[in-house]
Design an enzyme around this catalytic site. Structure first.
Site, PDB file in Angstrom:
ATOM      1  N   LEU A 120       6.273   6.208   8.777  1.00  0.00           N
ATOM      2  CA  LEU A 120       5.859   7.615   8.736  1.00  0.00           C
ATOM      3  C   LEU A 120       5.048   7.968   9.977  1.00  0.00           C
ATOM      4  CD1 LEU A 120       4.899   7.490   5.004  1.00  0.00           C
ATOM      5  CD2 LEU A 120       6.498   9.165   5.928  1.00  0.00           C
ATOM      6  N   ASN A 142       0.801  -1.234   0.000  1.00  0.00           N
ATOM      7  CA  ASN A 142       0.000   0.000   0.000  1.00  0.00           C
ATOM      8  C   ASN A 142       0.829   1.277   0.000  1.00  0.00           C
ATOM      9  OD1 ASN A 142      -2.573  -1.379   0.100  1.00  0.00           O
ATOM     10  ND2 ASN A 142      -2.026  -1.930   2.196  1.00  0.00           N
ATOM     11  N   ASP A 161      11.451 -14.072   9.364  1.00  0.00           N
ATOM     12  CA  ASP A 161      12.444 -15.132   9.118  1.00  0.00           C
ATOM     13  C   ASP A 161      13.404 -14.738   8.006  1.00  0.00           C
ATOM     14  OD1 ASP A 161      11.601 -16.757  11.136  1.00  0.00           O
ATOM     15  OD2 ASP A 161      10.493 -18.167   9.871  1.00  0.00           O
ATOM     16  N   HIS A 175       3.400  -5.982  11.108  1.00  0.00           N
ATOM     17  CA  HIS A 175       2.681  -6.376  12.312  1.00  0.00           C
ATOM     18  C   HIS A 175       2.388  -7.868  12.404  1.00  0.00           C
ATOM     19  CE1 HIS A 175       2.489  -2.112  12.578  1.00  0.00           C
ATOM     20  NE2 HIS A 175       1.689  -1.994  11.537  1.00  0.00           N
ATOM     21  N   ARG A 194      -1.332   4.101  17.647  1.00  0.00           N
ATOM     22  CA  ARG A 194      -2.505   3.834  16.807  1.00  0.00           C
ATOM     23  C   ARG A 194      -3.234   2.558  17.286  1.00  0.00           C
ATOM     24  NH1 ARG A 194      -0.737   4.153  10.779  1.00  0.00           N
ATOM     25  NH2 ARG A 194      -3.013   4.228  10.524  1.00  0.00           N
TER      26      ARG A 194
END
Ligand code: DQA
Length: 153
Positions: free
Chosen positions: A103, A13, A89, A82, A109
């Protein structure tokens, strides 16, 4: 002569930076961040290869190909940060210094962003400073690589 090649690696993304949630990630595009990092590394004597992918396997292949061919890595692995134990690995097999960068400040959050599977393998994590996170990450990596070079000479 170049002091070596650094990989700047971006995960899913992040190709949409500038368009996606600009209130969180800012209006700069991925190309803007990459151009700044490439220039700053060049000034410090390093070459830089940039890569972004939305696919986990592709990111892992890139980490593999960076083994032995790069002197360090700056990584913003997006949401893979996350939960991708496969990325964790792959990074375990990479022995040069890694700087993790974000960023936003994931710790401030949603709960799912509070875990980083990259952090245990990074020399350090820079997050929450917007575009400045990348500038600090470059400084941190260059400083690490210079002190490694001095202690090896
Ligand atoms: C991010 C933070 C991640 O939690 C998120 O999934 C991203 C961007 C950042 O740079 O702030 O895609 O890595």
């Amino acid at each position: 002569m170049s002091a070596g090649l650094v990989l700047l690696l971006h995960g899913p993304n992040l190709n949409l930076l500038g368009q996606r949630e600009p209130q969180v990630y800012g209006y700069e595009t991925l190309e803007d961040h990459e151009a700044r990092v490439v220039t700053q590394l060049k000034t410090a004597g390093f070459d830089c290869q940039t890569h972004q992918s939305n696919s986990e396997g592709d990111i892992i292949d890139k980490v593999h190909s960076a083994r032995g061919t790069t002197v360090g890595m700056i990584i913003n692995s997006g949401a893979f940060t996350h939960y991708s134990w496969a990325l964790h690995d792959a990074l375990r097999s990479y022995s040069a210094p890694i700087v993790e960068v974000h960023l936003s400040n994931p710790s401030a959050r949603e709960d799912f962003r509070h875990t980083s599977v990259v952090a245990p393998l990074a020399a350090g994590t820079i997050s929450g400073f917007g575009p400045l996170s990348y500038d600090i990450a470059v400084q941190a990596l260059v400083s690490l690589l210079s002190s490694n070079r001095n202690s090896n000479s």
